[in-house]
Design a protein around this motif. Structure first.
Motif, PDB file in Angstrom:
ATOM      1  N   TYR A  53      89.685  57.678 179.872  1.00  0.00           N
ATOM      2  CA  TYR A  53      89.225  56.683 179.970  1.00  0.00           C
ATOM      3  C   TYR A  53      89.667  55.799 181.301  1.00  0.00           C
ATOM      4  CZ  TYR A  53      87.379  55.874 175.287  1.00  0.00           C
ATOM      5  OH  TYR A  53      86.758  56.121 174.041  1.00  0.00           O
ATOM      6  N   LYS A  54      91.068  55.970 181.542  1.00  0.00           N
ATOM      7  CA  LYS A  54      91.723  55.573 182.973  1.00  0.00           C
ATOM      8  C   LYS A  54      91.022  56.131 183.994  1.00  0.00           C
ATOM      9  CE  LYS A  54      95.902  54.990 185.481  1.00  0.00           C
ATOM     10  NZ  LYS A  54      95.251  54.509 186.514  1.00  0.00           N
ATOM     11  N   GLN A  55      90.800  57.462 183.870  1.00  0.00           N
ATOM     12  CA  GLN A  55      90.147  58.202 184.891  1.00  0.00           C
ATOM     13  C   GLN A  55      88.729  57.655 185.227  1.00  0.00           C
ATOM     14  OE1 GLN A  55      89.772  62.494 184.362  1.00  0.00           O
ATOM     15  NE2 GLN A  55      89.261  62.810 186.426  1.00  0.00           N
ATOM     16  N   LEU A  56      87.872  57.338 184.202  1.00  0.00           N
ATOM     17  CA  LEU A  56      86.518  56.912 184.221  1.00  0.00           C
ATOM     18  C   LEU A  56      86.629  55.608 185.047  1.00  0.00           C
ATOM     19  CD1 LEU A  56      83.342  56.853 183.607  1.00  0.00           C
ATOM     20  CD2 LEU A  56      84.109  55.936 181.373  1.00  0.00           C
ATOM     21  N   LEU A  57      87.443  54.536 184.576  1.00  0.00           N
ATOM     22  CA  LEU A  57      87.588  53.356 185.366  1.00  0.00           C
ATOM     23  C   LEU A  57      87.876  53.637 186.795  1.00  0.00           C
ATOM     24  CD1 LEU A  57      89.352  51.258 182.570  1.00  0.00           C
ATOM     25  CD2 LEU A  57      86.866  51.163 183.198  1.00  0.00           C
ATOM     26  N   ASP A  58      88.869  54.492 186.920  1.00  0.00           N
ATOM     27  CA  ASP A  58      89.239  54.763 188.339  1.00  0.00           C
ATOM     28  C   ASP A  58      88.261  55.343 189.188  1.00  0.00           C
ATOM     29  OD1 ASP A  58      91.776  54.011 187.877  1.00  0.00           O
ATOM     30  OD2 ASP A  58      92.599  56.315 187.902  1.00  0.00           O
ATOM     31  N   LEU A  59      87.170  56.251 188.620  1.00  0.00           N
ATOM     32  CA  LEU A  59      85.961  56.621 189.370  1.00  0.00           C
ATOM     33  C   LEU A  59      84.989  55.646 189.715  1.00  0.00           C
ATOM     34  CD1 LEU A  59      85.359  60.021 187.122  1.00  0.00           C
ATOM     35  CD2 LEU A  59      86.054  59.984 189.681  1.00  0.00           C
ATOM     36  N   VAL A  60      84.794  54.538 188.929  1.00  0.00           N
ATOM     37  CA  VAL A  60      83.998  53.761 189.347  1.00  0.00           C
ATOM     38  C   VAL A  60      84.663  52.514 190.164  1.00  0.00           C
ATOM     39  CG1 VAL A  60      82.303  53.970 187.309  1.00  0.00           C
ATOM     40  CG2 VAL A  60      84.060  52.602 187.117  1.00  0.00           C
ATOM     41  N   GLY A  61      85.912  52.631 190.356  1.00  0.00           N
ATOM     42  CA  GLY A  61      86.780  51.617 191.211  1.00  0.00           C
ATOM     43  C   GLY A  61      87.111  50.414 190.473  1.00  0.00           C
ATOM     44  N   LEU A  62      87.475  50.593 189.091  1.00  0.00           N
ATOM     45  CA  LEU A  62      88.043  49.409 188.373  1.00  0.00           C
ATOM     46  C   LEU A  62      89.200  49.736 187.829  1.00  0.00           C
ATOM     47  CD1 LEU A  62      84.902  48.898 185.931  1.00  0.00           C
ATOM     48  CD2 LEU A  62      85.455  47.823 187.981  1.00  0.00           C
TER      49      LEU A  62
ATOM     50  N   LYS B 260      77.204  58.430 187.571  1.00  0.00           N
ATOM     51  CA  LYS B 260      77.792  59.508 188.040  1.00  0.00           C
ATOM     52  C   LYS B 260      79.349  59.815 187.653  1.00  0.00           C
ATOM     53  CE  LYS B 260      79.073  60.780 192.848  1.00  0.00           C
ATOM     54  NZ  LYS B 260      79.301  59.935 194.199  1.00  0.00           N
ATOM     55  N   ALA B 261      80.131  58.603 187.332  1.00  0.00           N
ATOM     56  CA  ALA B 261      81.310  58.910 186.774  1.00  0.00           C
ATOM     57  C   ALA B 261      81.402  59.563 185.452  1.00  0.00           C
ATOM     58  CB  ALA B 261      82.152  57.508 186.763  1.00  0.00           C
ATOM     59  N   LEU B 262      80.360  59.168 184.638  1.00  0.00           N
ATOM     60  CA  LEU B 262      80.171  59.652 183.066  1.00  0.00           C
ATOM     61  C   LEU B 262      80.089  61.280 183.588  1.00  0.00           C
ATOM     62  CD1 LEU B 262      78.486  56.913 181.349  1.00  0.00           C
ATOM     63  CD2 LEU B 262      80.721  57.886 180.949  1.00  0.00           C
ATOM     64  N   ASP B 263      78.844  61.714 184.300  1.00  0.00           N
ATOM     65  CA  ASP B 263      78.602  62.988 184.712  1.00  0.00           C
ATOM     66  C   ASP B 263      79.829  63.849 185.000  1.00  0.00           C
ATOM     67  OD1 ASP B 263      76.164  62.573 183.799  1.00  0.00           O
ATOM     68  OD2 ASP B 263      74.963  62.182 185.908  1.00  0.00           O
ATOM     69  N   GLN B 264      80.654  63.313 185.800  1.00  0.00           N
ATOM     70  CA  GLN B 264      81.712  63.913 186.330  1.00  0.00           C
ATOM     71  C   GLN B 264      82.613  64.424 185.263  1.00  0.00           C
ATOM     72  OE1 GLN B 264      83.549  61.338 189.505  1.00  0.00           O
ATOM     73  NE2 GLN B 264      82.207  62.450 191.125  1.00  0.00           N
ATOM     74  N   LEU B 265      82.767  63.414 184.197  1.00  0.00           N
ATOM     75  CA  LEU B 265      83.645  63.710 182.985  1.00  0.00           C
ATOM     76  C   LEU B 265      82.923  64.504 181.902  1.00  0.00           C
ATOM     77  CD1 LEU B 265      85.396  60.371 182.773  1.00  0.00           C
ATOM     78  CD2 LEU B 265      86.400  62.519 183.813  1.00  0.00           C
ATOM     79  N   GLY B 266      81.502  64.839 182.091  1.00  0.00           N
ATOM     80  CA  GLY B 266      81.034  65.906 181.274  1.00  0.00           C
ATOM     81  C   GLY B 266      80.351  64.807 180.069  1.00  0.00           C
ATOM     82  N   ALA B 267      79.992  63.511 180.231  1.00  0.00           N
ATOM     83  CA  ALA B 267      79.409  62.995 179.102  1.00  0.00           C
ATOM     84  C   ALA B 267      78.353  62.205 179.411  1.00  0.00           C
ATOM     85  CB  ALA B 267      80.475  61.975 178.715  1.00  0.00           C
ATOM     86  N   LYS B 268      77.367  62.281 178.468  1.00  0.00           N
ATOM     87  CA  LYS B 268      76.173  61.674 178.632  1.00  0.00           C
ATOM     88  C   LYS B 268      76.210  59.667 178.407  1.00  0.00           C
ATOM     89  CE  LYS B 268      73.263  65.565 177.735  1.00  0.00           C
ATOM     90  NZ  LYS B 268      72.257  65.852 176.977  1.00  0.00           N
ATOM     91  N   GLU B 269      77.199  59.506 177.710  1.00  0.00           N
ATOM     92  CA  GLU B 269      77.515  58.163 177.285  1.00  0.00           C
ATOM     93  C   GLU B 269      78.946  57.873 177.105  1.00  0.00           C
ATOM     94  OE1 GLU B 269      76.443  58.379 172.924  1.00  0.00           O
ATOM     95  OE2 GLU B 269      74.840  58.018 173.952  1.00  0.00           O
ATOM     96  N   LEU B 270      79.359  56.896 177.133  1.00  0.00           N
ATOM     97  CA  LEU B 270      80.467  56.431 176.925  1.00  0.00           C
ATOM     98  C   LEU B 270      81.338  57.116 175.821  1.00  0.00           C
ATOM     99  CD1 LEU B 270      83.225  54.875 178.192  1.00  0.00           C
ATOM    100  CD2 LEU B 270      82.171  52.857 177.071  1.00  0.00           C
ATOM    101  N   THR B 271      80.864  57.044 174.615  1.00  0.00           N
ATOM    102  CA  THR B 271      81.058  57.588 173.484  1.00  0.00           C
ATOM    103  C   THR B 271      81.525  59.321 173.645  1.00  0.00           C
ATOM    104  OG1 THR B 271      79.045  57.932 172.325  1.00  0.00           O
ATOM    105  CG2 THR B 271      80.349  55.736 171.845  1.00  0.00           C
ATOM    106  N   GLY B 272      80.990  59.753 174.708  1.00  0.00           N
ATOM    107  CA  GLY B 272      81.420  61.379 174.859  1.00  0.00           C
ATOM    108  C   GLY B 272      82.498  61.498 175.677  1.00  0.00           C
ATOM    109  N   VAL B 273      83.111  60.376 176.128  1.00  0.00           N
ATOM    110  CA  VAL B 273      84.388  60.390 176.972  1.00  0.00           C
ATOM    111  C   VAL B 273      85.465  60.665 176.081  1.00  0.00           C
ATOM    112  CG1 VAL B 273      85.760  59.380 178.825  1.00  0.00           C
ATOM    113  CG2 VAL B 273      83.253  59.368 178.937  1.00  0.00           C
ATOM    114  N   ASP B 274      86.267  61.730 176.309  1.00  0.00           N
ATOM    115  CA  ASP B 274      87.569  61.751 175.608  1.00  0.00           C
ATOM    116  C   ASP B 274      88.575  60.529 175.885  1.00  0.00           C
ATOM    117  OD1 ASP B 274      90.015  62.564 174.709  1.00  0.00           O
ATOM    118  OD2 ASP B 274      89.991  64.585 175.199  1.00  0.00           O
TER     119      ASP B 274
END
Length: 141
Positions: A130-139, A112-126
């Protein structure tokens, strides 16, 4: 402003006439009249134009001199803002792997967090996200 110059060059006129006759291959006569005169006050007019150009150049130099000061001020402002520490892909991958290993709900949360950032996988995240991704999953970082 009118600038006039008188040119007296009969040799040049004869050469041009000979060329014209050769090109036309006829006996037609080409007459070339050149007469240009220079007014007596041309020196004053040239000086006035030179002064105007000089004043314009001085204004441009002043504007250019002011620009670096503005740029330096902006750079100092940017330096004062603390930058977020860079998080490497390996760190994010490790944290998400640990989190996902806890079960299916955590895996769905990562998806769900990857989808919110518009990525299908981690390598598709800018990397800046990265910090926002971790925040979205509560890490935390």
């Amino acid at each position: 402003m009118q600038i006039s110059v008188e040119i007296k060059a009969p040799e040049l006129a004869n050469a041009i006439q000979a060329l014209a006759e050769a090109l036309n291959n006829s006996s037609k006569t080409v007459t070339l009249n050149t007469h240009v005169s220079i007014p007596e006050n041309v020196d004053k007019q040239v000086e006035k134009v030179a002064e105007k150009i000089e004043k314009a150049l001085v204004k441009d130099e002043k504007k250019e001199a002011d620009k670096p000061a503005e740029t330096e001020a902006k750079q100092e402002t940017k330096k004062e803002e603390p930058e977020a520490p860079a998080i490497s892909l390996e760190v994010v991958r490790g944290k998400l792997a640990e989190f996902s290993a806890q079960g299916k709900p955590q895996q769905m949360e990562v998806r769900k967090a990857l989808d919110q950032l518009g990525a299908k996988e981690l390598t598709g995240v800018d990397p800046k996200d990265y910090k926002q991704l971790l925040d979205l999953v509560g890490l935390s970082v």
